[in-house]
Enzyme design. Structure first.
Site, PDB file in Angstrom:
ATOM      1  N   ARG A  66       0.861  -1.175   0.000  1.00  0.00           N
ATOM      2  CA  ARG A  66       0.000   0.000   0.000  1.00  0.00           C
ATOM      3  C   ARG A  66       0.901   1.230   0.000  1.00  0.00           C
ATOM      4  O   ARG A  66       1.802   1.350   0.832  1.00  0.00           O
ATOM      5  CB  ARG A  66      -0.862   0.021   1.258  1.00  0.00           C
ATOM      6  CG  ARG A  66      -1.698   1.273   1.304  1.00  0.00           C
ATOM      7  CD  ARG A  66      -2.238   1.534   2.670  1.00  0.00           C
ATOM      8  NE  ARG A  66      -3.014   2.748   2.658  1.00  0.00           N
ATOM      9  CZ  ARG A  66      -3.226   3.490   3.726  1.00  0.00           C
ATOM     10  NH1 ARG A  66      -2.732   3.119   4.891  1.00  0.00           N
ATOM     11  NH2 ARG A  66      -3.945   4.579   3.638  1.00  0.00           N
ATOM     12  N   HIS A  72      -8.085   6.895   0.467  1.00  0.00           N
ATOM     13  CA  HIS A  72      -8.946   5.710   0.673  1.00  0.00           C
ATOM     14  C   HIS A  72      -9.440   5.136  -0.653  1.00  0.00           C
ATOM     15  O   HIS A  72     -10.469   4.454  -0.694  1.00  0.00           O
ATOM     16  CB  HIS A  72     -10.223   6.054   1.499  1.00  0.00           C
ATOM     17  CG  HIS A  72      -9.963   6.473   2.906  1.00  0.00           C
ATOM     18  ND1 HIS A  72     -10.686   7.485   3.514  1.00  0.00           N
ATOM     19  CD2 HIS A  72      -9.092   6.021   3.834  1.00  0.00           C
ATOM     20  CE1 HIS A  72     -10.259   7.637   4.753  1.00  0.00           C
ATOM     21  NE2 HIS A  72      -9.293   6.774   4.967  1.00  0.00           N
ATOM     22  N   ARG A  75      -9.296  14.617  13.209  1.00  0.00           N
ATOM     23  CA  ARG A  75      -9.089  15.665  12.197  1.00  0.00           C
ATOM     24  C   ARG A  75     -10.343  16.521  12.057  1.00  0.00           C
ATOM     25  O   ARG A  75     -11.462  16.006  12.086  1.00  0.00           O
ATOM     26  CB  ARG A  75      -8.758  15.055  10.837  1.00  0.00           C
ATOM     27  CG  ARG A  75      -7.447  14.335  10.807  1.00  0.00           C
ATOM     28  CD  ARG A  75      -7.112  13.848   9.396  1.00  0.00           C
ATOM     29  NE  ARG A  75      -6.255  12.685   9.469  1.00  0.00           N
ATOM     30  CZ  ARG A  75      -6.375  11.607   8.703  1.00  0.00           C
ATOM     31  NH1 ARG A  75      -7.318  11.542   7.777  1.00  0.00           N
ATOM     32  NH2 ARG A  75      -5.552  10.602   8.859  1.00  0.00           N
ATOM     33  N   GLU A  88      -9.245  -3.724   1.796  1.00  0.00           N
ATOM     34  CA  GLU A  88      -8.189  -3.109   0.980  1.00  0.00           C
ATOM     35  C   GLU A  88      -7.079  -4.113   0.665  1.00  0.00           C
ATOM     36  O   GLU A  88      -6.498  -4.077  -0.414  1.00  0.00           O
ATOM     37  CB  GLU A  88      -7.628  -1.886   1.723  1.00  0.00           C
ATOM     38  CG  GLU A  88      -8.621  -0.725   1.731  1.00  0.00           C
ATOM     39  CD  GLU A  88      -8.445   0.232   2.893  1.00  0.00           C
ATOM     40  OE1 GLU A  88      -8.684  -0.193   4.049  1.00  0.00           O
ATOM     41  OE2 GLU A  88      -8.087   1.389   2.663  1.00  0.00           O
TER      42      GLU A  88
END
Ligand code: ADP
Length: 398
Positions: free
Chosen positions: A92, A181, A242, A385
């Site tokens: 990744r 993402h 965040r 993923e």
């Protein structure tokens, strides 16, 4: 063929070994505290309940990957007899800028291109590149593939990715919306088409990846046309710590008031804001949910602010696509948080979005959670993923 999937963070590393003949996960694990005291590897072999835990100093990602490979070939906990059974490694990688719109076999040129992208992702790309370098050393000759978080969003049209600031900042510095993402948005959009039994090319989807980091994407005919994260993962939705998108003038205002630099303000927006900042309790939705049950008003406010933002993007993307066929919830919060899904979907009935409150009482399972009379399907799809990384790696190297 067996594929090793590696996801390197700054001080951690997640991995899986998959058998691509049937896409089964043979083993998976996590290394934490790389380069610190108390480094630890936790390895799980499929079908074995007990985890293998190894506490040993690991000074860098190369040490960590060497220990991972030892665990993978170990006589007792391992899943291959010889490391040569690993046909390829998939990594990744967070940021590929505008250079790559799909996964790629790692070459010297690819590494150079990714080094050029470090300034766009200073926290993420360096550990990703360290993982690749470590595998090249320890597994020479075994092909490696890079799978990018940004790649799926490269189909956005310019009106979605251009910021209305002087155009030279885009051409000179690459300042634009990139989105993140992407691997997750791609995976759940493809699964949604399968579950609905409709060709992806005939669908308008809104995919909500709601985890610690969170983003929403508008996917029309299988292509991403907009996404809520921006130049960095700080933009868009309210997240665990965040802020998501705020008025940019707030940064210099806080900087003046608190006597701190712009960088320090941005650090606060990344690490001390979001659900944690508003609630004052936690970034974790489980803690927020408990506090709401105990009547904590700030926790309730944080949840409402979050849900308001998700609804905001759902509405915006319905307008952008001139409709929507299905909304997908995925990632930690999207897959598990029944109450938050409920709050998000309230008041969307006039748009044809009706959540079934009974079907919604489910966690972590691929299923339809909309009412039978809902014009728009609502789907819960656990993301995967690692499987996308393994598939791309297999396809590019088999
Ligand atoms: P990331 O990959 O971005 O770190 P995840 O997708 O794993 O994040 O999501 C982690 C978050 O999911 C946790 O911080 C928590 O807020 C939320 N979460 C996980 N399990 C549950 C649950 N059972 N109920 C509510 N929220 C949950």
């Amino acid at each position: 063929m067996k594929v090793l999937v590696i996801n390197c963070g700054s001080s951690s590393l997640k991995y899986q070994v998959l058998d691509m003949t049937n896409e089964s996960v043979l083993a998976k694990g996590l290394v934490e505290r790389i380069g610190m005291d108390g480094a630890v590897l936790k390895h799980e072999k499929a079908g074995v309940d007990e985890k293998f835990v190894l506490e040993t100093p690991m000074k860098d990602h190369k040490d960590a990957i060497a220990n991972v490979l030892d665990a993978v070939v170990d006589g007792e906990h391992g899943v291959v007899a010889d490391i040569k059974e690993i046909g390829a490694v998939g990594h990744r990688v967070v940021h590929a800028g505008e250079k790559y719109a799909s996964s790629v076999v790692v070459t010297e040129q690819v590494i150079k291109d990714l080094e050029d992208c470090i300034e766009l992702a200073p926290l993420h790309n360096p550990p990703n590149l360290q993982g690749i370098a470590a595998c090249e050393e320890i597994l020479p000759g075994i092909p490696q593939v890079a799978v990018f978080d940004t790649a799926f969003h490269q189909t956005m049209p310019p009106e979605s990715y251009i910021y209305a600031i002087p155009y030279d900042y885009y051409t000179n510095y690459g300042i634009r919306r990139y989105g993140f993402h992407g691997t997750s948005h791609k995976y759940v959009s493809e699964r949604a088409a399968d579950i609905l039994g409709v060709n992806l090319n005939d669908l308008k989807l809104i995919t909500c990846h709601l985890g610690n980091g969170a983003s929403v994407s508008a996917i029309k005919r299988g292509k991403c046309i907009d996404t809520s994260m921006g130049f960095t993962p700080l933009a868009g939705l309210v997240m665990g710590t965040r802020s998501g998108s705020i008025d940019p003038a707030i940064i210099s205002f806080i900087s003046d008031k608190e006597g701190i630099s712009a960088d320090e303000v941005v650090d606060i927006l990344n690490k001390k804001s979001g659900m944690l900042g508003v609630s004052g309790i936690s970034s974790d939705f489980r803690d927020i949910g408990e506090a709401v049950e105990q009547g904590n008003e700030r926790a309730e406010l944080a949840l409402k602010v979050f849900a308001h933002q998700v609804r905001f993007y759902i509405g915006a993307y319905i307008a952008e696509m001139n409709g929507v066929d299905a909304i997908v919830f995925t990632a930690g919060v999207g897959e598990n948080d029944i109450d938050t899904r409920d709050i998000i979907c309230q008041e969307l009935g006039n748009l044809g979005i009706k959540l079934d409150l009974v079907k919604n009482k489910v966690r972590g399972k691929e299923t339809v959670i909309s009412r039978d009379d809902s014009k728009v399907s609502i789907l819960l799809i656990p993301t995967n993923e690692e499987l996308v990384i393994a598939r791309d790696t297999y396809e590019l190297t088999k």
